[in-house]
Scaffold this active site. Structure first.
Site, mmCIF file in Angstrom:
data_model
loop_
_atom_site.group_PDB
_atom_site.id
_atom_site.type_symbol
_atom_site.label_atom_id
_atom_site.label_comp_id
_atom_site.label_asym_id
_atom_site.label_seq_id
_atom_site.Cartn_x
_atom_site.Cartn_y
_atom_site.Cartn_z
ATOM 1 N N HIS A 1 4.896 7.689 -7.509
ATOM 2 C CA HIS A 1 3.665 8.488 -7.494
ATOM 3 C C HIS A 1 3.771 9.724 -8.404
ATOM 4 C CE1 HIS A 1 2.534 5.689 -4.498
ATOM 5 N NE2 HIS A 1 2.982 6.318 -3.434
ATOM 6 N N LYS B 1 -4.108 -1.360 0.829
ATOM 7 C CA LYS B 1 -3.155 -1.237 -0.282
ATOM 8 C C LYS B 1 -1.773 -1.550 0.268
ATOM 9 C CE LYS B 1 -1.403 0.156 -4.251
ATOM 10 N NZ LYS B 1 -1.706 1.491 -4.819
#
Length: 272
Positions: free
Chosen positions: A145, A55
């Site tokens: 996030h 990622k």
């Protein structure tokens, strides 16, 4: 064969995506070894080419295009997904402000740099930003996030939604992160891995509750409400396939950053 190391963050969208692939619920074409790290750590490792499959923030991908290629599946793009700038009180100007950022290679920092200049960035791990802002150690924080959903609990206010700004400027979805494969794996292996990532996501979408213990084991915020809000926000149709619109959005982000001297140019194709 030796297991390929697969890097991803402990955030719910990534653990949701890779649950099936790393727990034997779907078949992998090659043995995989999961490596969970903060996204900025993965960004820095990519500069060294350390992991064959990882990622990555799109901002970091912009610096390693000659070494890596993005899979079509597994990415984080969309609308209403942007990083937020938060503070204890509204700010009229960023100039001279100390801003806690989650890393210089994050897409969040690239977007803030495209938006404005003159601020003083302070790099800290993403989950330390809200306490720093709440304690008054910095004037503002750039959050990503789970923090997107929890900042009001710290008594903070939203100063800027960089996703809204990007969408207003371009009319395109916001590219945040992608799953990248090192080009030296070869096209056949990369295509097989791309298909496996898609199967893993399809399994998770079909069996979401099965993934929850794994998500909670790694999440910074254990509230199930926050975990599922995170997954719903960052996992969408673009995660199954970036599509033509998603490709256009990434091309636009890189073009804007290159024009401002924030990313180096590259002639390599961006996607598998």
């Amino acid at each position: 064969m030796e297991a390929l190391k697969l890097g991803y963050s402990p955030c719910p969208n990534d653990t949701f995506l890779f649950y099936a692939l790393t727990h034997g619920r779907v078949e992998s074409p090659y043995p995989l070894e999961a490596v969970l790290e903060d996204v900025e750590t993965l960004n820095l490792w990519a500069l060294e080419g350390r992991l064959p499959l990882t990622k990555l923030s799109y901002a970091a991908y912009g610096r390693v295009r000659d070494r890596y290629v993005a899979l079509r599946s597994g990415g984080a793009l969309g609308r209403g997904v942007g990083p937020l700038l938060v503070a204890r009180r509204p700010l009229k100007d960023l100039r001279g402000a100390r801003v806690a950022i989650p890393g210089r290679h994050t897409t969040a920092f690239l977007l803030l740099s495209l938006f404005g200049e003159g601020f003083e960035p302070l790099e800290v791990r993403y989950d330390r930003i809200l306490p720093l802002v709440a304690q008054g150690e910095v004037e503002a924080g750039l959050i990503i996030h789970e923090s997107r959903f929890t900042y009001p609990a710290y008594g903070l206010v939203k100063v800027l939604d960089l996703g809204e700004w990007w969408e207003g400027e371009t009319g395109l979805p916001l590219p945040l992160g992608a799953i990248l494969a090192r080009r030296d794996l070869g096209e056949d292996r990369i295509r097989a891995l791309d298909q496996a990532v898609r199967r893993s996501l399809e399994y998770a979408l079909a069996h979401p509750e099965e993934t929850l213990p794994y998500l909670k084991a790694h999440a910074q915020e254990l509230s199930e409400e926050v975990i599922w809000a995170h997954v719903r926000t960052y996992v969408n149709a673009f995660s199954l396939d970036v599509g033509a619109e998603g490709e256009k959005a990434v091309e636009r982000l890189f073009a804007e950053a290159e024009r401002r001297g924030l990313l180096p140019p590259s002639s390599q194709p961006l996607f598998l």
